[in-house]
Design a protein around this motif. Sequence first.
Motif, PDB file in Angstrom:
ATOM      1  N   MET A   1       0.839  -1.193   0.000  1.00  0.00           N
ATOM      2  CA  MET A   1       0.000   0.000   0.000  1.00  0.00           C
ATOM      3  C   MET A   1       0.878   1.249   0.000  1.00  0.00           C
ATOM      4  N   MET A   2       0.601   2.187  -0.891  1.00  0.00           N
ATOM      5  CA  MET A   2       1.425   3.383  -0.992  1.00  0.00           C
ATOM      6  C   MET A   2       1.141   4.352   0.156  1.00  0.00           C
ATOM      7  N   ALA A  56      -7.696  13.775   6.121  1.00  0.00           N
ATOM      8  CA  ALA A  56      -7.855  12.499   6.818  1.00  0.00           C
ATOM      9  C   ALA A  56      -7.376  11.312   5.993  1.00  0.00           C
ATOM     10  N   GLN A  57      -7.182  11.505   4.698  1.00  0.00           N
ATOM     11  CA  GLN A  57      -6.706  10.423   3.832  1.00  0.00           C
ATOM     12  C   GLN A  57      -5.188  10.353   3.766  1.00  0.00           C
ATOM     13  N   THR A  58      -4.509  11.263   4.458  1.00  0.00           N
ATOM     14  CA  THR A  58      -3.051  11.174   4.539  1.00  0.00           C
ATOM     15  C   THR A  58      -2.665  10.248   5.686  1.00  0.00           C
ATOM     16  N   ASP A  59      -1.464   9.684   5.597  1.00  0.00           N
ATOM     17  CA  ASP A  59      -0.998   8.749   6.620  1.00  0.00           C
ATOM     18  C   ASP A  59      -0.249   9.425   7.756  1.00  0.00           C
ATOM     19  N   PRO A 207      11.175   7.042   4.993  1.00  0.00           N
ATOM     20  CA  PRO A 207      11.717   5.888   5.726  1.00  0.00           C
ATOM     21  C   PRO A 207      11.399   5.936   7.214  1.00  0.00           C
ATOM     22  N   LEU A 208      11.296   7.133   7.786  1.00  0.00           N
ATOM     23  CA  LEU A 208      10.921   7.244   9.196  1.00  0.00           C
ATOM     24  C   LEU A 208       9.499   6.741   9.416  1.00  0.00           C
ATOM     25  N   TYR A 209       8.608   7.072   8.479  1.00  0.00           N
ATOM     26  CA  TYR A 209       7.234   6.580   8.595  1.00  0.00           C
ATOM     27  C   TYR A 209       7.200   5.056   8.478  1.00  0.00           C
ATOM     28  N   ARG A 210       7.941   4.536   7.516  1.00  0.00           N
ATOM     29  CA  ARG A 210       7.953   3.083   7.317  1.00  0.00           C
ATOM     30  C   ARG A 210       8.436   2.365   8.578  1.00  0.00           C
ATOM     31  N   GLN A 211       9.367   3.002   9.280  1.00  0.00           N
ATOM     32  CA  GLN A 211       9.920   2.399  10.496  1.00  0.00           C
ATOM     33  C   GLN A 211       9.164   2.829  11.759  1.00  0.00           C
TER      34      GLN A 211
END
Length: 238
Positions: A1-2, A56-59, A207-211
């Motif tokens: 998921m992007m 609200a659709q942003t992560d 990358p910070l979000y992914r981690q």
Amino acid sequence: MMTTLLALDTSTEACSVALLHKGEKIHLDEMAQRTHTKRILPMIDEILAQAGIGLAQTDALVFGRGPGSFTGVRVGAGIAQGLALGADLPVIPISNLTAMAQQGYETCGAERVLCAIDARMNEVYFSGLQAEKVRWENEEFIQWRAIIEEKVCRPQQAIELIDSLQGDFLRVGTGWNAYTEFTQRELDNRSAIELPSAQYMLSLALPLYRQKQWISAVEIEPVYLRNEVTWKKLPGRE
């Protein structure tokens, strides 16, 4: 998921917003002397409308946490906190100096960068950074290691630190043209990059979000670097 990330920055004379959505980046950048509070929310609305999504659709929300002008950094932190609280989003703070280093990497291929933003009062916000390539889930990212930790200092102190380094560095930021100590010295590799932009914060934040290296809205804290600067804590902080 992007991943969809919204970034904003008001820490300097520049005012910028950027969005990572469906693997693509869009951004808006303006010079906004003393008009950040009037421009930043309309710019956010505009960029979300371009992408056809709502907040609200942003992560996650990304913001320039400083250093920069006292008012500009505080405005950015306050807007980020209000939006994140309202939409229940995690927050990723990004150094404005590191954002300029990232721009130097993306636009000039620089892997060693000296950052200096004019801090007024005959001082600069200053750091020296080295790019290092890391892999995360089969993707390669750049992270920055501090060779000279972020600080506020006089130009002569910065020059003494520069003289202790070896090798070539790209120089970014408004500080290099602001003081005669720099302009009279034969320093190489001055770039056209003067102010941070939110679009380069996205590359640092992904990358910070992914981690899962994020904070909550109530944990937001501006970074001023000047110890003598006092500020009222943001709503929600004790």
